[in-house]
Structures are given as C-alpha cells and as structure tokens.
Design a protein around this motif. Structure first.
Motif, PDB file in Angstrom:
ATOM      1  N   GLU A  23      -7.655 -13.004  48.943  1.00  0.00           N
ATOM      2  CA  GLU A  23      -8.316 -11.705  49.069  1.00  0.00           C
ATOM      3  C   GLU A  23      -9.820 -11.790  48.858  1.00  0.00           C
ATOM      4  O   GLU A  23     -10.542 -10.855  49.200  1.00  0.00           O
ATOM      5  N   ARG A  44     -14.608  -3.857  61.043  1.00  0.00           N
ATOM      6  CA  ARG A  44     -13.581  -4.547  61.837  1.00  0.00           C
ATOM      7  C   ARG A  44     -13.477  -3.925  63.236  1.00  0.00           C
ATOM      8  O   ARG A  44     -13.578  -2.701  63.383  1.00  0.00           O
ATOM      9  N   ARG A  86     -17.606  -9.021  55.935  1.00  0.00           N
ATOM     10  CA  ARG A  86     -18.029  -8.328  54.712  1.00  0.00           C
ATOM     11  C   ARG A  86     -19.525  -8.558  54.522  1.00  0.00           C
ATOM     12  O   ARG A  86     -19.987  -9.696  54.620  1.00  0.00           O
ATOM     13  N   ALA A 110      -5.629  -6.676  59.484  1.00  0.00           N
ATOM     14  CA  ALA A 110      -5.787  -7.371  58.195  1.00  0.00           C
ATOM     15  C   ALA A 110      -6.033  -8.862  58.402  1.00  0.00           C
ATOM     16  O   ALA A 110      -5.469  -9.464  59.317  1.00  0.00           O
ATOM     17  N   GLY A 111      -6.851  -9.436  57.543  1.00  0.00           N
ATOM     18  CA  GLY A 111      -7.124 -10.871  57.594  1.00  0.00           C
ATOM     19  C   GLY A 111      -6.053 -11.666  56.869  1.00  0.00           C
ATOM     20  O   GLY A 111      -5.383 -11.140  55.968  1.00  0.00           O
ATOM     21  N   HIS A 132      -2.853  -2.845  50.086  1.00  0.00           N
ATOM     22  CA  HIS A 132      -4.016  -2.912  49.180  1.00  0.00           C
ATOM     23  C   HIS A 132      -4.008  -1.718  48.231  1.00  0.00           C
ATOM     24  O   HIS A 132      -5.061  -1.214  47.834  1.00  0.00           O
TER      25      HIS A 132
END
Ligand code: GLV
Ligand code: MN
Ligand code: MN
Length: 407
Positions: free
Chosen positions: A128, A290, A218, A354-355, A380
């Motif tokens: 994460e 994203r 990010r 999602a990664g 999450h």
C-alpha cells in the motif's frame, strides 16, 4: 466473531486480531513494522508446517516453494499478495490472496504429492505504500522500478529511514534492488484479490478474471506560508497555506469531475505545526490521480499543477509538487488471461482502478489476477467484505488455475 464456515475463512480468522486499529476502525498494518512482520511470521509458520521451502529475497518478498520431483525452480508459477494495509483498511485487501494461496496449496496437495512445475506462494511487503509513500514497494524494487538509493533514504512519518526499517525487519538495505535473475525463472504470477468495487456483486458471480488497471500516481504538494498568531494577525496580513490547500482540494475534484472516467483524491494532509490557534506555516497535501490513459492522467496533473500555483499565489504563499510514484496503465498478459478464462469459463472479465503487485510485475513477467466478490463494493475501509463461501470459491478457482498452469 462467528465460526468461519470455510477453510479459507478459518485461515483469515487466525489473523483477525493482528493490527486492529481501535481509533480508525479496521486494520492499520504498515509495511516493515512489527505488525506486518507478525503477519509474515503467521504465513511462514503455515508454509513451514506444510513442508514448503521458505526464503526471503533481497527485497523482503517471502517465497514458499513447492517443488517438483526434480527440485527445479525454473519455469515457476507464483501466486500470493500482501499483508500490509492502508490506515484503517479492511480485512481482505491483501490477506485474502495470501490465505487463498495457502488454501489452494492444500487443495492441490490433496491431489498430488508434488507439482509438475515449481509453485511459489509469495508475500510482498508494503504494497500500500502507507509507510514510505511508494506503493508496491517490494515488487517495484524487484522490477528495477525503484532506485535502491532513493528507497534507502525514504523516511516514514516518524523520521525512520527505510534503511533502518529494513535492517529492523532483517533485510540488508544495501542488498535491495532489481532481481532479474530470480524473476527470469518465473513463468507466470497470478494474484488473487478481493474485488474493490461492485462488478461481481452486480453480475452475481463469485470470481472474475482481471483485464487491466488504470494508470495511477501519487503526488505531494507542499505549500509554504507564514506561521503566525490566530488572534493577533489581521486577516489581510495572512499567508495561510491551509486556505491555499482548500483551493487545491477543490481543484482536484473539479479536474477529475471534468475528465470522463477519471479519479482524483486528496486523502491525506499534514498541517505544520498543527495548532488550533496557530496560522500554519506549511501544508503537505497528497493527491492521487487515475485514468485508463497515461496521457489523460498527465493532462490532469498539468491542470492541477497550475491550480496549485494559482492557489498559492492568491494567498501569498509558494508551492512545489513532487511525484512520489507513477504506475502506467496495465493490460494483463493476453496469453495468460486467455488461459485463466479457459480454466474458469464462468468467470467474467473485469477492469480495476486499484493498483497491485501484479500490475507492477507485469513489466517483467506475465501476470494476471483473479477477483473475489465483495458485496459492499467498498475497499480501503473497514466495510470491505467477502463471504466465507466466496473466499473458498476463490481458493478453489486459484487451485484450478495453478494446476492448469503447471501441467
Ligand atoms: C492500492 O490498493 C491502490 O490502488 O492504491
Ligand atoms: Mn489496497
Ligand atoms: Mn491490495
């Protein structure tokens, strides 16, 4: 807690008390902490009890090997996921893939004494990025996508460097980095994961095959203002970075709203020094963008960068933006996906925002993923869910896939 109804659920129940967060709710299991290490030990205990050969590689990735009769590790099929979490995360994001790997092993070991080709069950550290800021930390290092010197110098919120955290976790920080030799022997990686949306719930199916991951990144914006007294500083004399940050938050939302199928989030902000009666001197604000297209993601970043500068200027502040990580759009290996679909003909094919470690490792080995239904569609967050029956269905599907890929 009710008695787990299936073996996969029973495995997850064993770690249900590790890393619980009484303040945020859910779990906080940051990478390379005692919590993540306790979870890793739980996995190693299970692997050892099953007679698997356990090794921890130079980047802290755990490998539990089930070897064919000739003992070879060439042409391995690997599966697994992560055990760390976001702050206040759910019980399944990561651990479901690890528990399912153990359960799939048990299903296969009941069928044959040794696999026809090597299988490794893996646990990837700090997926994460909630401690050192960079997601898929272990797989990124292994894929050569994170410079070791940069990684060693990263600091967590308490000022602990990654180098020190690694040493405390039994990893030599000087040894981290790209591992082409190890991954060159891997034929395929299939990661099972709880679905992080409502795709399967809406289709009323338990398990899906993954097709793609959105490009995502990010960034950290730092806004510098002038610290001062909340009572004595006239409004017209202020240079308040929190006011500029408020505009930035609105801009991230505006840009994402105006871009079809985009995502834009500000989920974290640190106000320095952080006193109720203090005008802040600095704000750190992280945003996550994203989109399916790299170009569109970059275009959103350009618009937000302009908005950050404008917001800072309007308040007499200064600002800069640093990229912390970027993951281009991933299409999972087409041949592997065809094999997964042939093995699981009932499974729908889904994309995700999602990664995952499987996304990062897609740049060096063929990778694919399976998703397991999440009735709440939430992730999450503590509401993340899956039923005991679906968790078991995922393990059964994973065992089918491992058998198909190794024979
Ligand atoms: C990890 O789960 C991410 O998508 O950020
Ligand atoms: Mn996650
Ligand atoms: Mn995950």
């Amino acid at each position: 807690m009710s008695t787990p109804a299936t073996p996969t659920a029973a495995l997850l129940a064993e770690i249900a008390e590790i890393g619980r967060d009484e303040v945020r709710g859910g779990y906080s299991r940051p990478g390379f902490t005692e919590t993540e290490l306790a979870l890793r030990e739980w996995f190693i205990g299970h692997a050892t009890a099953r007679g698997l050969e356990v090794e921890i590689d130079r980047n802290g990735i755990v490998w539990a090997w089930w070897l064919p009769a000739d003992g070879s590790k060439d042409g391995a099929v690997i599966t697994g996921s992560h055990l760390d979490s976001v702050p206040g995360g759910g019980a399944y994001d990561g651990p479901l893939g690890v528990a399912s790997a153990l359960r799939a092993h048990d299903l296969l070991a009941a069928r044959f004494d040794a696999p026809a080709a090597p299988i490794a069950y893996c646990v990837f550290p700090e997926e994460e990025g909630s401690r050192f800021g960079i997601p898929c930390f272990g797989s990124r290092l292994a894929a050569g996508m994170l410079d070791p010197a940069t990684a060693r110098a990263l600091v967590d919120a308490d000022g602990v460097t990654f180098a020190d955290a690694a040493r405390a976790a039994g990893i030599d920080p000087e040894g981290i980095g790209a591992d082409p030799e190890r991954f060159g022997r891997v034929k395929a990686f299939v990661e099972l994961h709880v679905e992080q949306g409502r795709g399967l719930a809406d289709l009323d199916r338990p398990v899906a095959v993954a097709r793609s991951i959105l490009a995502h990144g990010r960034w950290q914006a730092t806004i510098h203002g002038k610290g001062d007294h909340a009572g004595t500083t006239r409004m017209e004399d202020r240079h308040d970075p929190v006011v500029a940050a408020a505009d930035v938050i609105q801009a991230v939302r505006r840009v994402a709203d105006a871009t079809a199928d985009a995502r834009g989030t500000v989920g974290r902000m640190v106000v320095i020094p952080g006193g109720t009666n203090v005008i802040a001197s600095r704000v750190h604000l992280w945003f996550d963008l994203r989109h399916a297209s790299d170009a569109t993601t970059r275009h959103m970043l350009e618009q937000i960068t302009e908005a950050v500068q404008a917001a800072a200027e309007a308040e007499g502040c200064t600002a800069e933006i640093a990229e912390e990580s970027y993951s281009p759009e991933v299409s999972f290996d087409a041949d592997l996906r065809t094999r997964l679909e042939a093995t699981l003909p009932e499974a729908p094919v889904l994309d995700t925002g999602a990664g995952h470690d499987a996304g990062v490792l897609a740049s060096v080995i063929p990778t694919g993923m399976l998703f397991v239904r999440n009735p709440t569609g939430t992730s999450h967050a503590p509401d993340e869910s899956t039923s005991d029956e679906d968790a078991e269905a995922g393990s059964v599907a994973l065992a089918e896939v491992l058998e198909a890929l190794t024979t």
